[in-house]
Design a protein around this motif. Structure first.
Motif, short mmCIF file in Angstrom:
data_model
loop_
_atom_site.label_atom_id
_atom_site.label_comp_id
_atom_site.label_asym_id
_atom_site.label_seq_id
_atom_site.Cartn_x
_atom_site.Cartn_y
_atom_site.Cartn_z
N TYR A 248 -8.30 -8.19 12.58
CA TYR A 248 -7.84 -7.83 11.24
C TYR A 248 -6.36 -8.14 11.09
O TYR A 248 -5.92 -8.69 10.07
N TRP A 249 -5.57 -7.79 12.10
CA TRP A 249 -4.14 -8.09 12.06
C TRP A 249 -3.92 -9.59 11.89
O TRP A 249 -3.12 -10.02 11.05
N TRP A 251 -5.97 -11.80 10.69
CA TRP A 251 -6.49 -12.20 9.37
C TRP A 251 -5.45 -11.93 8.28
O TRP A 251 -5.22 -12.76 7.39
N THR A 252 -4.79 -10.77 8.33
CA THR A 252 -3.77 -10.46 7.34
C THR A 252 -2.54 -11.36 7.50
O THR A 252 -1.92 -11.76 6.51
N GLU A 253 -2.21 -11.68 8.74
CA GLU A 253 -1.08 -12.57 8.98
C GLU A 253 -1.35 -13.96 8.42
O GLU A 253 -0.50 -14.56 7.76
N CYS A 257 -1.87 -11.13 3.62
CA CYS A 257 -2.41 -9.96 2.92
C CYS A 257 -1.71 -8.68 3.36
O CYS A 257 -1.32 -8.56 4.53
N ARG A 259 -1.64 -4.89 4.68
CA ARG A 259 -2.56 -4.14 5.52
C ARG A 259 -2.84 -2.81 4.84
O ARG A 259 -2.14 -1.83 5.05
N SER A 263 -7.69 -4.59 1.63
CA SER A 263 -7.81 -5.77 2.48
C SER A 263 -8.72 -5.48 3.68
O SER A 263 -9.46 -6.36 4.13
N TRP A 264 -8.66 -4.25 4.19
CA TRP A 264 -9.53 -3.90 5.30
C TRP A 264 -11.00 -3.98 4.89
O TRP A 264 -11.84 -4.51 5.62
N PHE A 267 -11.94 -7.58 4.68
CA PHE A 267 -12.09 -8.13 6.03
C PHE A 267 -13.39 -7.65 6.67
O PHE A 267 -14.13 -8.46 7.25
#
Length: 272
Positions: A248-249, A251-253, A257, A259, A263-264, A267
């Protein structure tokens, strides 16, 4: 040898019971005793009360100490980001119990030496980076370098939350897996039993079932789940026995996006 307990007292107790039944005489905790789960104080107290236990420093053991001092080794914008609520909560729990600075004396490596057998070198990640896990996927050149520099014939790592036993670059590489939060789809608590025999090191990657309902309930009753999104992700990792936080980290990077809950949920939908 066990690691990545991550504040899960029920999983720890199951492993300790199983290790005793197998006749284990010594316990080496290869890092990440604390954080993520609701029981950091309890697991620290129970392990420190034993006289057969030694410790290696893990990245989460170190993270909480850095967090408490608002160290410049961490990005400064993390300290005011609500996403890190679970880390702040665990830090305060350990500080209040007088246990936060205990890992400051833990070494980055441990060594087992038995006459007639190759030395065993333990590190949470690698000797120079506790965030780099060892497994069958590790670059053989890196494995060979660590073995040559240390003189060890067997390397034991943790950190990646899955077990491994492979010959890499001509070196035996083992990974303990995770006691408190496995990431290979199997929720059983994992540890490594290593036995010295005249024929060589005998290894067994053990998995121990336990009732997860208690620790899952404590996510709520302890107040941890109230700290925000990261605690929810840690709980979901325990439920699914999969790695969620790191992907997830990343993916946001990649997507730039925030956090946050929205967004979670996006994801999680895409990931599953």
């Amino acid at each position: 040898m066990l690691a990545d307990i991550h504040g899960n007292a029920d999983a720890l107790r199951a492993v300790l019971k199983d290790a005793a039944e197998q006749g284990a005489e010594r316990l080496i905790v290869n890092g990440d005793v604390v954080n993520r789960g609701p029981d950091s104080v309890q697991v620290m107290e129970e392990l420190l009360a034993r006289d057969d236990t030694s410790f290696v420093l893990g990245n989460h053991d170190d993270l909480l100490r850095l967090w408490h001092t608002r160290s410049d080794k961490l990005p400064q914008d993390w300290y005011d980001d609500p996403f890190w609520g679970a880390t702040a909560w665990s830090t305060e729990q350990l500080h209040a119990a007088g246990l936060l600075d205990v890992p400051g004396d833990w070494p980055l490596t441990a060594r087992l030496s038995v006459p007639g057998l190759p030395d065993v070198l333990l590190a949470h990640g690698t000797p120079d980076d506790y965030r780099r896990g060892l497994s069958e996927r590790t670059d053989p050149a890196l494995v060979r370098r660590i073995a040559d520099e240390s003189g060890a014939g067997v390397l034991v790592g943790s950190h990646i939350h899955r077990q491994a036993d492979a010959l890499v670059g001509g070196v035996r590489v083992l990974n303990t897996g995770a006691v408190g939060s496995p990431a290979d789809g199997d929720p059983r608590a994992q540890y490594l039993l290593l036995t010295a025999t005249p024929q060589g090191w005998q290894t067994e990657l053990r998995r121990v079932p336990y009732d997860r309902s208690g620790v899952l309930q404590r996510f709520e009753t302890s107040g941890l789940l109230d700290t925000g999104l990261s605690a929810r992700i840690f709980r979901d990792e325990l439920v699914t026995a999969r790695s969620l936080y790191t992907p997830y980290w990343e993916w946001t990077e990649t997507g730039g996006c925030p956090r946050d809950t929205a967004s979670w949920e996006q994801f999680a939908q895409d990931w599953t």
